[in-house]
Scaffold this motif. Sequence first.
Motif, PDB file in Angstrom:
ATOM      1  N   THR A 152      45.134 -29.100 -24.819  1.00  0.00           N
ATOM      2  CA  THR A 152      43.979 -28.864 -25.684  1.00  0.00           C
ATOM      3  C   THR A 152      44.371 -28.503 -27.096  1.00  0.00           C
ATOM      4  O   THR A 152      43.526 -28.422 -27.968  1.00  0.00           O
ATOM      5  N   TYR A 188      36.012 -28.946 -30.135  1.00  0.00           N
ATOM      6  CA  TYR A 188      35.353 -27.657 -29.974  1.00  0.00           C
ATOM      7  C   TYR A 188      34.907 -27.080 -31.321  1.00  0.00           C
ATOM      8  O   TYR A 188      34.745 -25.875 -31.471  1.00  0.00           O
ATOM      9  N   ASP A 217      43.481 -22.992 -21.363  1.00  0.00           N
ATOM     10  CA  ASP A 217      43.202 -24.424 -21.216  1.00  0.00           C
ATOM     11  C   ASP A 217      42.103 -24.705 -20.192  1.00  0.00           C
ATOM     12  O   ASP A 217      42.247 -25.571 -19.324  1.00  0.00           O
ATOM     13  N   ASP A 218      41.004 -23.966 -20.324  1.00  0.00           N
ATOM     14  CA  ASP A 218      39.845 -24.199 -19.459  1.00  0.00           C
ATOM     15  C   ASP A 218      38.731 -24.799 -20.306  1.00  0.00           C
ATOM     16  O   ASP A 218      38.225 -24.151 -21.233  1.00  0.00           O
ATOM     17  N   ASP A 219      38.361 -26.032 -20.022  1.00  0.00           N
ATOM     18  CA  ASP A 219      37.421 -26.758 -20.872  1.00  0.00           C
ATOM     19  C   ASP A 219      36.076 -26.056 -20.989  1.00  0.00           C
ATOM     20  O   ASP A 219      35.509 -25.973 -22.079  1.00  0.00           O
ATOM     21  N   ASN A 238      36.444 -23.150 -23.314  1.00  0.00           N
ATOM     22  CA  ASN A 238      36.623 -23.631 -24.684  1.00  0.00           C
ATOM     23  C   ASN A 238      35.289 -24.026 -25.308  1.00  0.00           C
ATOM     24  O   ASN A 238      35.000 -23.676 -26.464  1.00  0.00           O
ATOM     25  N   ARG A 239      34.485 -24.740 -24.553  1.00  0.00           N
ATOM     26  CA  ARG A 239      33.200 -25.192 -25.092  1.00  0.00           C
ATOM     27  C   ARG A 239      32.231 -24.035 -25.316  1.00  0.00           C
ATOM     28  O   ARG A 239      31.406 -24.072 -26.232  1.00  0.00           O
TER      29      ARG A 239
END
Length: 366
Positions: free
Chosen positions: A4, A68, A108-110, A113-114
């Motif tokens: 990411t 992001y 690194d957790d989507d 992050n969002r």
Amino acid sequence: MTATTESTAISAEDRAALAEAISELVTRRGDSASARAAMRHTPRIDRALWDTLCAEIGVASLPIPEAYGGGGASFTETGAVLEELGRSLCPVPVLTSALATAAILLADDDATNRELLPALAAGEQIATLCWADPRGWSSPGVNADAGLLSGAAEYVIDAESADLFIVLAGGRETTTLHAVGADADGVRITPLPVVDASRPLARVEFDETPATTIPSGPDLPVRLRILAWALLAVEQVGGAAAALDLTVDYTKSRKQFGRTIGSFQALKHRMADMYAAVEAARSVARAAVAAAVAGAPDAEDLAAAAHVQCSEAFCLVAGEGIQLHGGIGITAEHDIALFFKRAHGSAQLFGQPHEVIDELSRRLLA
């Protein structure tokens, strides 16, 4: 660092232009008088300068991927910003924001992050990292149990002005990562008295505080410390360079025995040694940042070396600056005293240099 954090390539010329833009902005908006005024406020932050840095230059967004809401650069560019800001001692939460952002990106957790990164990238929220216990950064001061946090994080930088805490917590078997709003139930923030007023510290206590757990790997604390050492090192280089410039300028104007004291050869030798210390520290600090960003195999050793060398160089240069300024150097009114305090305060962060040397020695002998 992770998938990411892949970034758009930034040239050295663009990075230099970024540093110049920071310098011009700080000169225009963050002089010594405004910095000192901000240090006397609660929270101890130059909010106007921080808002301008985010709006005009996007300092908070630099390492955040475009997906992001970020600038899609890297922590190399953040390092260039920190080196320049280190010259000013303006109380703005760039270092702490960068480290909190790094913890999120390393996890690194989507979904996380969002949810969290867009507001941080826009400067709408300030995040800081809760990590240390009273003994330092060897283990977290907070425990996590069934999604609730309890305990106290010590030496939390910029906690007074933070909207979001990214918390390293010790669980039954490993260290876990959590996000907590500063206004959450059970959170208590206690500003601490500090020698270096440009670096506000606080104790953050949690009393069965509900938190969002951020999925992360077991190596996150080690990888985060590598980046923390590297980014702190480049900031220290900026401070050391500014202390050197202050000293050289003073010796060019101060006269004794009918001559400017900068013309005395003994003082020239001392300032030459100061210059050599700054340049050597700059080289290892920038190498450490580059290695940390690239995930190089020697990143930890380089970051540790940078932490030790840059801490010692900053303390040396600031101490020599005090001596060469003479009596005025020990007064609170002169800026060289601020750099002296910053030098010794920074050396205590993320593990003192002698602790790092001891750790490296044990590793080599193992």
